[in-house]
Design an enzyme around this catalytic site. Structure first.
Site, mmCIF file in Angstrom:
data_model
loop_
_atom_site.group_PDB
_atom_site.id
_atom_site.type_symbol
_atom_site.label_atom_id
_atom_site.label_comp_id
_atom_site.label_asym_id
_atom_site.label_seq_id
_atom_site.Cartn_x
_atom_site.Cartn_y
_atom_site.Cartn_z
ATOM 1 N N GLU A 41 0.841 -1.193 0.000
ATOM 2 C CA GLU A 41 0.000 0.000 0.000
ATOM 3 C C GLU A 41 0.881 1.250 0.000
ATOM 4 O O GLU A 41 1.966 1.248 0.585
ATOM 5 C CB GLU A 41 -0.895 -0.009 1.243
ATOM 6 C CG GLU A 41 -1.904 1.127 1.276
ATOM 7 C CD GLU A 41 -2.762 1.133 2.541
ATOM 8 O OE1 GLU A 41 -3.894 1.623 2.466
ATOM 9 O OE2 GLU A 41 -2.283 0.642 3.593
ATOM 10 N N LYS A 114 -10.142 0.723 -2.004
ATOM 11 C CA LYS A 114 -10.188 0.380 -0.583
ATOM 12 C C LYS A 114 -11.515 0.799 0.058
ATOM 13 O O LYS A 114 -11.906 1.970 -0.014
ATOM 14 C CB LYS A 114 -9.022 1.052 0.144
ATOM 15 C CG LYS A 114 -8.880 0.666 1.616
ATOM 16 C CD LYS A 114 -7.655 1.348 2.229
ATOM 17 C CE LYS A 114 -7.391 0.906 3.654
ATOM 18 N NZ LYS A 114 -6.193 1.565 4.206
ATOM 19 N N CYS A 154 -4.940 -3.439 3.588
ATOM 20 C CA CYS A 154 -4.583 -2.991 4.927
ATOM 21 C C CYS A 154 -5.713 -3.117 5.950
ATOM 22 O O CYS A 154 -6.013 -4.212 6.420
ATOM 23 C CB CYS A 154 -4.044 -1.564 4.852
ATOM 24 S SG CYS A 154 -3.049 -1.051 6.286
#
Length: 265
Positions: A41, A114, A154
């Site tokens: 990321e 995301k 994440c």
């Protein structure tokens, strides 16, 4: 068996430097025989401020960051899961934090924005991704030669329902920039849980070290098998984690403990 790799970086505020680093590390992964490589990321930029990435946001299909990833996939003949890059969003001052997937011909074949945005406030540490990122809305997955690959980023790691919604995957990829504080407490146990409960391989590509902006990321990029065993790990610093995805082992785990077939909901 398919060899796969995760790239670990300590990205800087300088996009050009990060592009050079990723070219070198993807080259190392390809030289080790990896046919699929995942980036971390925020690999193109870890700015001095959260707003720095807005200035580098690209339109889909255009820009130096996307050109770099497409070129690397094509040059090395690999599947490249491009960590995340900032894409232009509908909201001024904010970006989409996006994973783009490139096939061995360098074509963009999948995308995931995301969904879950990180927020953390404890003592002197404070993060709020929602200030500069617009959340995605659609689950990401694609078909690779060895099976289905699920895409997460994440903070998504803390939401197991997202992983279930991907369907039965051979591999789930987790590009990340976990903080040292939260990573030390939860990173490995969450990754292993996602591998065990979904009976699939998990490949995590992380940021790992002390960045120019003072932030310390946890690193520990790793490959975990469907039984929850950590097969390879890199604690901190730049580098590459490589390992094998074994379809026979994957099938054996699901046959001996058919938990996915036993699901009631």
């Amino acid at each position: 068996m398919t060899k796969i790799a995760a790239v670990q970086m300590v990205s800087t505020p300088r996009v050009g430097d990060n592009l050079a680093t990723v070219r070198r590390l993807v080259g190392e992964a390809a030289a080790e025989g990896a046919s699929l490589v995942a980036l971390p990321e925020y690999w193109p930029i870890m700015g001095m401020s959260d707003t720095d990435k807005v200035a580098h946001a690209e339109q889909p299909g255009h820009g130096p960051i996307q050109d770099c990833m497409a070129g690397l996939a094509r040059e090395h003949g690999i599947w490249l899961i491009g960590g995340t890059l900032p894409l232009v969003s509908p909201q001024d001052g904010k970006v989409l934090n996006t994973t783009l997937v490139y096939d061995p011909q360098g074509q963009a074949v999948s995308r995931y924005d995301k969904i879950h945005l990180f927020g953390f406030n404890k003592g002197s540490e404070s993060y709020d991704e929602a200030r500069t990122i617009v959340p995605g809305e659609t689950i990401g997955a694609f078909e690779a030669p060895f099976g289905r690959v699920g895409l997460s980023i994440c903070y998504d790691l803390r939401f197991p329902e997202l992983f279930r919604a991907m369907g039965e995957c051979a591999l789930i990829v987790v590009p990340a920039a976990f903080t040292h504080t939260t990573g030390r407490a939860h990173w490995e146990v969450l990754l292993r849980a996602r591998a065990i409960e979904n009976q699939c391989y998990v490949l995590a590509a992380a940021q790992g070290g002390l960045h120019d902006n003072g932030r310390r990321t946890f690193g520990h990029s790793m490959l975990i098998d469907p039984w929850g065993e950590v097969k390879a790990v890199l604690p901190e610093g730049e580098g590459v984690v490589c390992g094998a995805l074994d379809p026979a082992f994957l099938a054996g785990v699901r046959e001996s403990l058919p938990a996915l077939k036993h699901r009631k909901m």
